[in-house]
Design a protein around this motif. Structure first.
Motif, PDB file in Angstrom:
ATOM      1  N   MET A   1      23.033 -10.684  17.033  1.00 12.35           N
ATOM      2  CA  MET A   1      23.404 -12.240  17.375  1.00 12.35           C
ATOM      3  C   MET A   1      23.406 -13.088  16.144  1.00 12.35           C
ATOM      4  SD  MET A   1      20.009 -12.929  19.674  1.00 12.35           S
ATOM      5  CE  MET A   1      18.311 -13.278  18.789  1.00 12.35           C
ATOM      6  N   GLY A   2      24.104 -14.054  16.219  1.00 14.64           N
ATOM      7  CA  GLY A   2      24.246 -15.046  15.264  1.00 14.64           C
ATOM      8  C   GLY A   2      25.583 -15.007  14.451  1.00 14.64           C
ATOM      9  N   MET A   3      26.285 -15.951  14.358  1.00 15.34           N
ATOM     10  CA  MET A   3      27.704 -15.748  13.628  1.00 15.34           C
ATOM     11  C   MET A   3      27.487 -16.873  12.583  1.00 15.34           C
ATOM     12  SD  MET A   3      29.835 -15.219  17.199  1.00 15.34           S
ATOM     13  CE  MET A   3      31.087 -16.405  16.664  1.00 15.34           C
ATOM     14  N   THR A   4      28.617 -17.428  11.884  1.00 18.05           N
ATOM     15  CA  THR A   4      28.562 -18.408  10.916  1.00 18.05           C
ATOM     16  C   THR A   4      27.825 -19.795  11.098  1.00 18.05           C
ATOM     17  OG1 THR A   4      30.429 -17.656   9.777  1.00 18.05           O
ATOM     18  CG2 THR A   4      30.101 -20.119   9.774  1.00 18.05           C
ATOM     19  N   GLN A   5      28.222 -20.154  12.443  1.00 26.79           N
ATOM     20  CA  GLN A   5      27.590 -21.506  12.907  1.00 26.79           C
ATOM     21  C   GLN A   5      26.239 -21.390  13.265  1.00 26.79           C
ATOM     22  OE1 GLN A   5      28.867 -22.677  16.806  1.00 26.79           O
ATOM     23  NE2 GLN A   5      28.355 -20.751  17.871  1.00 26.79           N
ATOM     24  N   ASP A   6      25.558 -20.266  13.279  1.00 20.23           N
ATOM     25  CA  ASP A   6      24.096 -20.266  13.824  1.00 20.23           C
ATOM     26  C   ASP A   6      23.334 -19.161  13.284  1.00 20.23           C
ATOM     27  OD1 ASP A   6      25.263 -18.383  15.202  1.00 20.23           O
ATOM     28  OD2 ASP A   6      25.365 -19.484  16.961  1.00 20.23           O
ATOM     29  N   PHE A   7      23.806 -18.326  12.472  1.00 18.94           N
ATOM     30  CA  PHE A   7      23.090 -17.083  12.093  1.00 18.94           C
ATOM     31  C   PHE A   7      21.659 -17.291  11.679  1.00 18.94           C
ATOM     32  CE2 PHE A   7      25.264 -17.728   7.951  1.00 18.94           C
ATOM     33  CZ  PHE A   7      24.183 -17.738   6.810  1.00 18.94           C
TER      34      PHE A   7
ATOM     35  N   GLU B   1      15.766 -16.818  12.969  1.00 21.16           N
ATOM     36  CA  GLU B   1      14.604 -17.102  13.361  1.00 21.16           C
ATOM     37  C   GLU B   1      14.101 -16.746  14.746  1.00 21.16           C
ATOM     38  OE1 GLU B   1      15.323 -21.414  10.976  1.00 21.16           O
ATOM     39  OE2 GLU B   1      14.734 -21.136  13.042  1.00 21.16           O
ATOM     40  N   GLU B   2      14.958 -16.426  15.407  1.00 22.75           N
ATOM     41  CA  GLU B   2      14.646 -15.868  16.676  1.00 22.75           C
ATOM     42  C   GLU B   2      14.462 -14.269  17.070  1.00 22.75           C
ATOM     43  OE1 GLU B   2      13.484 -18.042  18.719  1.00 22.75           O
ATOM     44  OE2 GLU B   2      13.636 -19.618  17.609  1.00 22.75           O
ATOM     45  N   GLY B   3      14.841 -13.789  15.940  1.00 22.06           N
ATOM     46  CA  GLY B   3      14.538 -12.156  16.004  1.00 22.06           C
ATOM     47  C   GLY B   3      15.879 -11.410  15.908  1.00 22.06           C
ATOM     48  N   SER B   4      16.878 -12.078  15.602  1.00 25.94           N
ATOM     49  CA  SER B   4      18.210 -11.408  15.245  1.00 25.94           C
ATOM     50  C   SER B   4      18.044 -10.368  13.716  1.00 25.94           C
ATOM     51  CB  SER B   4      19.372 -12.032  14.927  1.00 25.94           C
ATOM     52  OG  SER B   4      20.543 -11.298  14.306  1.00 25.94           O
ATOM     53  N   ASN B   5      18.491  -9.027  14.007  1.00 24.82           N
ATOM     54  CA  ASN B   5      18.332  -8.205  12.848  1.00 24.82           C
ATOM     55  C   ASN B   5      19.784  -7.647  12.407  1.00 24.82           C
ATOM     56  OD1 ASN B   5      18.970  -6.115  14.685  1.00 24.82           O
ATOM     57  ND2 ASN B   5      17.037  -5.148  14.213  1.00 24.82           N
ATOM     58  N   MET B   6      20.696  -8.352  13.284  1.00 27.19           N
ATOM     59  CA  MET B   6      22.444  -7.981  12.810  1.00 27.19           C
ATOM     60  C   MET B   6      22.796  -9.256  13.033  1.00 27.19           C
ATOM     61  SD  MET B   6      24.624  -4.639  14.085  1.00 27.19           S
ATOM     62  CE  MET B   6      23.848  -3.521  12.984  1.00 27.19           C
ATOM     63  N   ILE B   7      23.696  -9.722  12.114  1.00 26.07           N
ATOM     64  CA  ILE B   7      24.525 -10.888  12.136  1.00 26.07           C
ATOM     65  C   ILE B   7      26.017 -10.740  12.089  1.00 26.07           C
ATOM     66  CG2 ILE B   7      22.554 -12.740  11.492  1.00 26.07           C
ATOM     67  CD1 ILE B   7      23.731 -12.897   8.707  1.00 26.07           C
ATOM     68  N   ARG B   8      26.779 -11.220  12.599  1.00 21.72           N
ATOM     69  CA  ARG B   8      28.345 -11.016  12.425  1.00 21.72           C
ATOM     70  C   ARG B   8      28.843 -12.196  11.864  1.00 21.72           C
ATOM     71  NH1 ARG B   8      26.790 -10.382  17.787  1.00 21.72           N
ATOM     72  NH2 ARG B   8      28.222 -12.196  18.041  1.00 21.72           N
TER      73      ARG B   8
ATOM     74  N   GLU C   1      16.205 -15.937  24.592  1.00 25.97           N
ATOM     75  CA  GLU C   1      16.289 -15.220  25.965  1.00 25.97           C
ATOM     76  C   GLU C   1      16.674 -13.890  25.565  1.00 25.97           C
ATOM     77  OE1 GLU C   1      18.434 -17.153  28.849  1.00 25.97           O
ATOM     78  OE2 GLU C   1      17.885 -15.601  30.226  1.00 25.97           O
ATOM     79  N   LEU C   2      17.612 -13.426  24.857  1.00 28.15           N
ATOM     80  CA  LEU C   2      18.161 -12.043  24.371  1.00 28.15           C
ATOM     81  C   LEU C   2      17.129 -11.466  23.635  1.00 28.15           C
ATOM     82  CD1 LEU C   2      20.578 -10.392  24.995  1.00 28.15           C
ATOM     83  CD2 LEU C   2      21.296 -10.853  22.795  1.00 28.15           C
ATOM     84  N   LYS C   3      16.240 -12.029  22.783  1.00 27.67           N
ATOM     85  CA  LYS C   3      15.183 -11.213  22.058  1.00 27.67           C
ATOM     86  C   LYS C   3      14.112 -10.808  23.314  1.00 27.67           C
ATOM     87  CE  LYS C   3      12.355 -10.334  18.748  1.00 27.67           C
ATOM     88  NZ  LYS C   3      11.884  -8.904  18.467  1.00 27.67           N
TER      89      LYS C   3
END
Ligand SMILES: *Cc1c(COP(=O)(O)O)cnc(C)c1O
Length: 227
Positions: A200-206, A211-218, A177-179
């Motif tokens: 979007m995406g952290m340890t649990q789910d980066f 896969e859903e389009g994040s280009n910056m993970i924390r 949805e955010l993508k």
């Protein structure tokens, strides 16, 4: 116990695998090492391992660490109180947590007096959890279509904190949805708004976020261990 270097290698391998599943270049994905509660000496080691971007969620802790360890880029990822804005402007590469109009007005006022530009991500509360910061998906485009009124703020993308889940697959719809919103806003070509980063995406789910389009993970715990 693995070393930080080994954990970083493991994160990089997982980033690469997820990027390949999406068919995107892993080099385009920024890993922000979330160093809250991590001592400066360890942050130094992380820089030596090749990490370049570090995220803190409290301004006091950020300033304390900035005084003793040099890193290429700091990010503020946690809730920003208006009375802390003056302390953080000009000291971070990116504020991920612009989550309300009142804060934007404060940032503008302070940016004018300090003669700086503030690069921010709009934080979106996709899941609608009431305890979470961020504007709703429905509010985001209106918020951003007004941001030209605050010319010292440059919006560089969107950020979300997904719910804590035992099964990270359950966050896939949140990331999707955010993508979609990210792409919709990009097409609007709003003044003062560039959709460069989707944080979007952290340890649990980066992996799922990528896969859903994040280009910056924390990522905190996967690099530094449990807090
Ligand atoms: C702590 C934190 C993270 C990192 O969480 P991990 O589970 O340690 O990877 C990411 N984003 C925000 C906003 C955080 O506060």
């Amino acid at each position: 116990m693995n070393t930080l270097a080994e954990r970083y290698q493991d994160v990089q391998a997982r980033v690469k695998a997820a990027a390949q599943r999406r068919g995107t270049d892993p080099a385009g994905i920024v890993t922000v090492a979330v160093s809250k509660t991590v001592e400066p000496q360890i942050i130094k080691t992380a820089v030596e391992c090749g990490l370049t971007d570090f995220g803190e969620n409290r301004v006091q802790e950020l300033l304390r660490k900035q005084a003793v360890v040099a890193v290429p880029r700091w990010h503020l990822i946690g809730r920003l109180q208006t009375n802390k804005v003056k302390d953080v402007l000009g000291r971070v590469h990116l504020i991920h947590s612009l989550d309300r109009w009142e804060l934007a007005e404060y940032i503008e006022k302070r940016a004018v007096s300090s003669g700086v530009q503030a690069h921010c991500l709009l934080e979106v509360n996709v899941s609608g959890e009431s305890a979470k910061a961020g504007v709703s998906v429905a509010e985001a485009s209106r918020f951003l279509s007004c941001i030209y009124q605050l010319p010292h703020i440059k919006i560089k993308g969107l950020m979300t904190v997904a719910p804590e889940e035992d099964n990270p697959e359950r966050n896939r719809p949140v990331f999707k949805e955010l993508k979609n919103l990210f792409d919709d806003i990009d097409r609007l070509n709003l003044p003062g708004v560039a959709m460069d980063f989707l944080s979007m995406g952290m340890t649990q789910d980066f992996g799922i976020a990528i896969e859903e389009g994040s280009n910056m993970i924390r990522v905190g715990r996967a690099l530094f261990g449990p807090r």
